[in-house]
Design an enzyme around this catalytic site. Structure first.
Site, PDB file in Angstrom:
ATOM      1  CG  HIS A 193      32.920  30.186  31.487  1.00 17.40           C
ATOM      2  ND1 HIS A 193      32.431  31.177  30.667  1.00 17.40           N
ATOM      3  CD2 HIS A 193      32.456  29.018  31.007  1.00 17.40           C
ATOM      4  CE1 HIS A 193      31.727  30.618  29.719  1.00 17.40           C
ATOM      5  NE2 HIS A 193      31.732  29.317  29.892  1.00 17.40           N
ATOM      6  CB  CYS A 491      25.786  47.720  43.002  1.00 19.89           C
ATOM      7  SG  CYS A 491      27.443  48.382  43.236  1.00 19.89           S
TER       8      CYS A 491
HETATM    9  C1  PEP Z   1      31.914  45.185  43.001  1.00 16.43           C
HETATM   10  O1  PEP Z   1      33.143  45.258  43.138  1.00 16.43           O
HETATM   11  O2  PEP Z   1      31.180  44.545  43.765  1.00 16.43           O
HETATM   12  C2  PEP Z   1      31.262  45.872  41.871  1.00 16.43           C
HETATM   13  C3  PEP Z   1      29.965  45.971  41.773  1.00 16.43           C
HETATM   14  O3  PEP Z   1      32.096  46.353  40.908  1.00 16.43           O
HETATM   15  P1  PEP Z   1      32.741  45.421  39.756  1.00 16.43           P
HETATM   16  O4  PEP Z   1      32.230  44.038  39.963  1.00 16.43           O
HETATM   17  O5  PEP Z   1      32.316  46.020  38.468  1.00 16.43           O
HETATM   18  O6  PEP Z   1      34.194  45.565  40.042  1.00 16.43           O
END
Ligand code: PEP
Ligand code: MG
Length: 560
Positions: A193, A491
């Protein structure tokens, strides 16, 4: 020349938000937990004790609600959630039940809280995250019962650096960024957080700084949110110099404009992670070239029944319309674990992060995926969007990837998979023969490579994408992409770290997708370095001893 103090001392933590701050420390600590057991109170006093508990809990609700009314947006919502926990009938009933049985109000508050914390932790996901609020309410009610002020962040009259063991949502809601220069915590991780709030407020932030308890209130420290250092004994002129160069960095970020290019003119794709049409528009406004991750499960966290194909289409279309002519990567439901979707997730799992999540939910419910793909294809057709790509989360086997790619191609769309499970990175070339692109989810790839719960406040050092083991798998995937001609995106949060973004580009990653609030900082940092520098940095981190050494090596090559 700056004179170096003989008392100079450096403490290291996990850097989360870049930036330099210099100023005096102000501490906020959670109060010590009282004894869990205490002698029973006489029967004649139990009714009065129950009233004392209700008065204390009501006072907490009132003070949080008042703060909610005088705050807005995210802060108000956070405070309302905490206030609603303090007025929760089930929690109050459990505490009253214990007082009726003779337990004093303080211990009854603790017992009732522990009871619900255990239940929430078993449920996992969003509910597990609520345990921080629940413990916060406990501490506030106990403070009232003991006649102390509620714990929380101080209200300084001059700018300070806030040190804490950990910060709760209610602590940080409405934090005045003009009075706090930086946030530093002993616990917490890159996705905690504290980190989220610091990113939103643009405050330099370091978490998991284990030894800050040695630093006293009022001590002047220099916080470096890129190196993850807290330095004591810095001379004033050195601090001024560091602050000046940080000001230039901030100006560079503010003035950054697309298209994304390296210093030598090399193009790279800078995309955004979004949750809906509104955040897609925010991403467009800060200069994203498209969407690299539309987290569809975030639209359905409160849905108890599967939304119709038509309803889903209406949710996806605004995101496609925000980027009518460029790439939009839609991820199918990543339900489960930290993002439970009531209609798609199994109720009781002992170990949800290793359980039925992401594409695995299709095993017991294949129609959910088929309906979602129909909705995405319908939305693309309706908007005339020709660059809609669809990827699956949590793929771990070749047959799964083949099956998924077939379903997506049948609907005229381009299929991809996320690289989140180490098995995919290890067999990357074989997976790449089956799909059009891959996108590395570094949050989960790090979690599974390091066997460390990404939400655990005690494991921040492990959940760090700079861990050499995680970097090696990312590099391996990028190399496989080059060899097979497959686009490889990132990502996960790693792409939003400007320094690591340079390393990723150097490894051969073809696109970065980041939260809109981090986009300009990443674009600006990459505009300052050449591809050759990025490649040197990428090679050097692969020989690193640990996450700190990897950061150090990258900085040496990138000149930051
Ligand atoms: C990840 O795991 O890096 C990702 C982009 O997916 P999430 O954070 O939504 O699990
Ligand atoms: Mg993930």
């Amino acid at each position: 020349m700056s004179t170096q103090s003989p008392d100079r001392k450096v403490i290291y933590g996990t850097p989360v938000v870049e930036g330099i701050a210099y100023g005096p420390v102000t501490w906020t600590r959670r109060p010590p937990i009282p004894n869990l057991t205490a002698p029973d109170i006489p029967e004649s006093q139990r009714e009065a004790e129950k009233k004392r508990f209700i008065i204390a809990a009501d006072a907490v609700v009132e003070s949080l609600s008042k703060r909610a009314q005088s705050s807005d947006g995210h802060a108000a919502a956070l405070l309302e959630v905490t206030a609603s926990i303090a007025s929760d009938p089930a929690w109050r009933k459990e505490a009253r039940r214990r007082i009726t049985a003779g337990t004093p109000a303080v211990q009854a508050t603790m017992g009732a809280t522990d009871f619900f914390v255990a239940q929430f932790e078993r449920a996992g996901g969003i509910l597990a995250e609520r345990t921080t609020d629940l413990r916060d309410v406990r501490d506030r009610v106990i403070a009232r019962l003991e006649g102390r002020p509620e714990p929380g962040v101080p209200h300084p009259d001059h700018p300070v650096i806030l040190f804490a063991d950990d910060l709760t949502p209610a602590d940080t809601a409405g934090l005045d960024p003009s009075m706090f220069l930086a946030l530093v915590t002993e616990l917490g991780g890159p996705t905690s957080h504290t980190s989220i709030i610091a990113r939103q407020l643009g405050l330099p932030c370091i978490v998991a700084a284990r030894r800050i308890d040695e630093i006293d209130e009022g001590t002047h420290v220099l916080v470096d949110g890129q190196r993850g250092t807290i330095v004591i004994g810095v001379a004033e002129d050195e601090a001024t110099q560091r602050l000046e160069s940080d000001k230039k960095r901030r100006e560079l970020i503010d003035s950054w404009q697309p298209p994304a290019k390296l210093k030598d003119g090399t193009d790279f794709e800078l995309l955004a992670n979004v949750r809906d049409g509104e955040t897609a528009c925010e991403a467009r406004d800060v200069g994203a070239a498209g969407i690299g991750l539309l987290r569809t499960e975030l639209c359905f966290l409160h849905s108890h029944a599967e939304p119709s194909v038509q309803k889903q289409r209406e949710i996806y279309e605004p995101a496609l319309q925000a980027f009518p002519d460029t790439k939009v990567v839609v991820r199918t439901l990543d339900a489960g674990s930290d993002k439970p979707v009531p209609y798609a997730t199994l109720a009781e799992e002992a170990n949800p992060a290793l359980g039925v999540r992401g594409v695995r939910t299709s095993g017991h419910n294949p129609h959910l995926l088929l309906h979602q793909l129909d909705a995405i294809a319908g939305a693309a057709k309706h908007c005339g969007h020709t660059q809609t790509l669809v990827m699956a989360p949590m793929i771990s086997t070749l047959p799964e990837a083949k099956w998924f790619a077939g379903l997506v191609r049948d609907r005229g769309l381009s299929p991809g998979i996320m690289v989140e499970v180490p098995s995919v990175a290890v067999l990357a070339e074989q997976f790449m023969e089956l799909v059009d692109f891959v996108s590395i989810g570094t949050n989960d790839l790090t979690q599974y490579t390091m066997a460390a719960d990404r939400l655990s406040p005690d494991l921040a050092e492990y959940s760090d994408p700079w861990q050499p083991g995680a970097l090696a798998l990312i590099a391996r995937t990028a190399e496989a992409g080059r060899a097979t001609g497959t686009p490889v995106g990132v990502c996960g949060e790693a792409a939003a770290d400007p320094l690591l973004a340079c390393v990723l580009v150097g490894m051969g990653v073809t696109s970065l997708s980041v939260t809109p609030s981090a986009l300009k900082a990443v674009g600006a940092q990459l505009s300052q370095v050449t591809l050759e520098q990025c490649q040197h940095a990428a090679r050097s981190v692969l020989g690193a001893w640990d996450q700190g050494d990897a950061r150090y090596r990258a900085r040496q090559h990138l000149g930051v």
